[in-house]
Design an enzyme around this catalytic site. Sequence first.
Site, mmCIF file in Angstrom:
data_model
loop_
_atom_site.group_PDB
_atom_site.id
_atom_site.type_symbol
_atom_site.label_atom_id
_atom_site.label_comp_id
_atom_site.label_asym_id
_atom_site.label_seq_id
_atom_site.Cartn_x
_atom_site.Cartn_y
_atom_site.Cartn_z
ATOM 1 N N ASP A 1 0.890 -1.162 0.000
ATOM 2 C CA ASP A 1 0.000 0.000 0.000
ATOM 3 C C ASP A 1 0.929 1.213 0.000
ATOM 4 O O ASP A 1 1.325 1.718 1.042
ATOM 5 C CB ASP A 1 -0.902 -0.025 1.231
ATOM 6 C CG ASP A 1 -1.970 1.047 1.188
ATOM 7 O OD1 ASP A 1 -2.649 1.170 0.151
ATOM 8 O OD2 ASP A 1 -2.117 1.782 2.186
ATOM 9 N N CYS B 1 -4.223 5.146 -2.576
ATOM 10 C CA CYS B 1 -5.463 5.912 -2.387
ATOM 11 C C CYS B 1 -5.412 7.168 -3.263
ATOM 12 O O CYS B 1 -5.441 8.294 -2.769
ATOM 13 C CB CYS B 1 -5.676 6.260 -0.919
ATOM 14 S SG CYS B 1 -4.296 7.123 -0.125
#
Length: 452
Positions: free
Chosen positions: A333, A386
């Site tokens: 991530d 994100c």
Amino acid sequence: MASRPDDSPRRAAYEILLRVDEGAFADLVLDTTLNRSQLDSRDRGLVTELVYGALRLRGRVDFALSQFCDRPLHRLQPGVLRLLRLGAYQLLELDRIPAHAAVNSSVELARELEMDQATGLINGVLRALARGKADIDWPDASNIRRYLQHVCSMPVWLSKELMRLLPNAEARALGEALAQPAPYSLRVNTLKTKRDQLLTALAEAGHRAHPCSYVPEGILIDKRGDGPLPGDAEGWYQVQDEASMLIAHLLDVQPGQRILDCCAAPGGKTTHIAVLTDNRAEIVALDKYPQRVALIDQGAERLGCSSIAAREWDLSEKPDFLAPASFDRVLLDAPCSGLGVLRRNPESRWNKSAVNLRELAVLQRQLLGNVAPLVKSGGRLLYSVCTFSWAETDEQVTTFLADHPEFQLEDLREQAPPEWAELFTEKGTLRSYPHRHAGMDAFFAARFRRLD
């Protein structure tokens, strides 16, 4: 008597915005300020609204102010402009606050902050805005770039990114969605309770909530009651957006696997992996900073996740303490521009640029290169961010496959529940958007399988 940040919501909001202008993170300063304050729940809510709203809609507020100020905004003293933005946000967006209260409180705060010479300007501009706000000639959506900048509060570089990525109608819809407050969602910790049980407890405590649209452990809070959420100390839930909850599911984790979570702090996805494997996997969690590693440990203890070993490591360096081909699953991530979570980190609109996207893309490629050798033959590497910028998403996939022919891109639709189909692209990668997918954050994910 002069107000203090711990007894005046507007003074507190001003001081937080000052810190943010100096480079601090809005959420961290806000939490610290509220924890030290004596404000009641209503005033604490106002501080939060003023800080996040003034940052999120700064472009819109500045466009309105420019219609009534006789000098360019960038020539005003920073403190004066900060006060004008706070006052204007209340006038434009908070109908519950009377116009005279918004104006007078801004003037009084200027005096408290020893800006007496600016009180006339602040009073005049805000009164003019209060009288004339209904007649502001806002840009029409047919001029999409001006609309994104001045109505949706997007800086020029970000407006261009949206226009490059999406057709005008969708760029507008995404811009409008990112100008709204972020939803507040919880991931139920199924090690300790069930979603129906937590929904019942929330209702009994005076909170309105409903299940999330996709993930089976997600809850969306519609309206909070006056008291705290039940089960915080007991570890019944983790505050986490639904898009973020998707990631652990897409990693396809199983008990007995050895799993690496890179760049893991603060640990929401790490603990989700532990829950999905019922604490029966070996999870190694890495992060660059020791204080953030401590957050992983604290979260794991609170939620009862006993299968996580967290340690400090900067993955821009190869992790030579980890054996090659030793993990069944690797989650990267990666650090990113955060464009998909602008509602939660609104200052990012104004402190990033297109140059940052290129720099981050270089770092992401480096991190992918350093963790790829750790994946076992037949194992999987999930890359998630994100954000929605092309350089950090599809371009990274293309580059990684060219650099690493030993991996192939998997179609996430083949593993996901049928009702998730709209979350994926034709290539089988995840692309969530708030204007398409029940308000969740904008995330991207691609999963690679190491060939046998």
